[in-house]
Write a protein that holds these residues in place. Sequence first.
Motif: not given
Length: 474
Positions: A222, A236, A329, A332-335, A337, A383, A386
């Motif tokens: 991000p 991600n 998963h 989802m965005n810019a996750m 973990h 960014t 999520m």
Amino acid sequence: MNSRRQFLRGAGAITGGIAAAVSAASVSKVALAALPEIVSQTSPETQRPLTPENGRPYRPVVTLNGWTLPWRMNQGVKEFHLVAEPVVREMAPGFNARLWGYNGQSPGPTIEVVEGDRVRIFVTNRLPEHTSVHWHGQRLPNGMDGVSGLTQRSIQPGKTFVYEFIARRPGTFMYHPHADEMAQMAMGMMGMWITHPKAPHPLIDEVDRDFCFLLNAYNIDPGSATPKIMTMWDFNLWSWNSRVFPGIDTLNVRQHDKVRIRVGNLTMTNHPLHLHGHEFIVTGTDGGAIPKTARWPEVTTDIAVGQMRQIEFIADEEGDWAIHCHKSHHTMNAMGHDVPTMIGADQRDLVEKINHLIPDYMAMGERGMADMGEMKMPIPDNTVPMMGGEGPFGGLEMGGMFSVLKVRRHQPHGDYKDPGWYQHPVGSVAREYNGPLTEPARAQTQATSLAHPSASAASSIDVQIQKPRHHTDH
């Protein structure tokens, strides 16, 4: 070749019109002796299908958030010009990534030809390192296969190579480098290739709508813009044609249309593609059309690494239907973990203490992850949230590999524009129940259970232990 510039200048988002391919009739012999003009496209919107004005006719595909590369006819040969170069790709509104691609975009433009076409592709390298192009799944002369060091010398920066072969079999294929693959494919260098049948085919049906897109993945921190090319598993950003939801366009069709969707996977893992509201059949792979006796109905099909799957269905159920990867998963965005699971944790005392140091601190994750999507917290520049995207009933809480199939009875033939949200008939939407709630009937349980046996039950068990005897040989 002003017609090429006008084509790209006027293409815009899909509005239902049909764009014309470039005519070679006005091209002089001097021009034909030179390289084909470079055509670039930077808009992230889905472009109109490119109907051919010359060469064999075919029904064109629609590349989701992409476009088809124009060509010129040169003495019976269909000529294209690909340019490998750094690009800026808008992955979602407000989020741009610095990638590598072709002709202004990542992925590069779709190449459409017809079975039996002789194809000549000029590839110019504007990257800072050498490259090549492998025509994934094609039958062609070995020296045209595009593997640096094995079948050809690498294309050095500033140089142009020529690939020439006959498109021998119809189907859906891909193209990508076979030079420094770890870096170049991780940076987004890939594209789709469609070879249409030259005549009615017993295993390839006519369809009303034909979509295609590639699955690709990135690891971009991000606030950053360049992918981490060393990533093997912990991506991600899971994307379709280098777009993440809510930046992925919808697939807009007319009710009762026969729809084909071609999906290629150039990520590092498999993706179970799931369609709501309809059953489909898998009709083809990058190996070719599947015999009709080997097909079966599905609502989810798994697409492994390096594979293509072609699905077909009748869009007979009106509405807005989700289509997505079923790995949770991957929507989802810019996750991050490594975020700890805080479900059920009481953080009130901790928050009170931290607020003395950080007044705006908030606890997150106690009730699950959905509340994070509801918080209007600032995020880093460049960014994407999520979980993003708004629907007619609120937040969709999805990102990544997610879009919507919009089926409308009044969508005109050949019209691909977004019809807006579906207007549900009265009484056809799930609603809150406000009636009385009664206590559920519960089965009578015995006083003893396997988990907690009573003392009497335990005392009735006779356990005998016999120690082993040791024998000594004399």
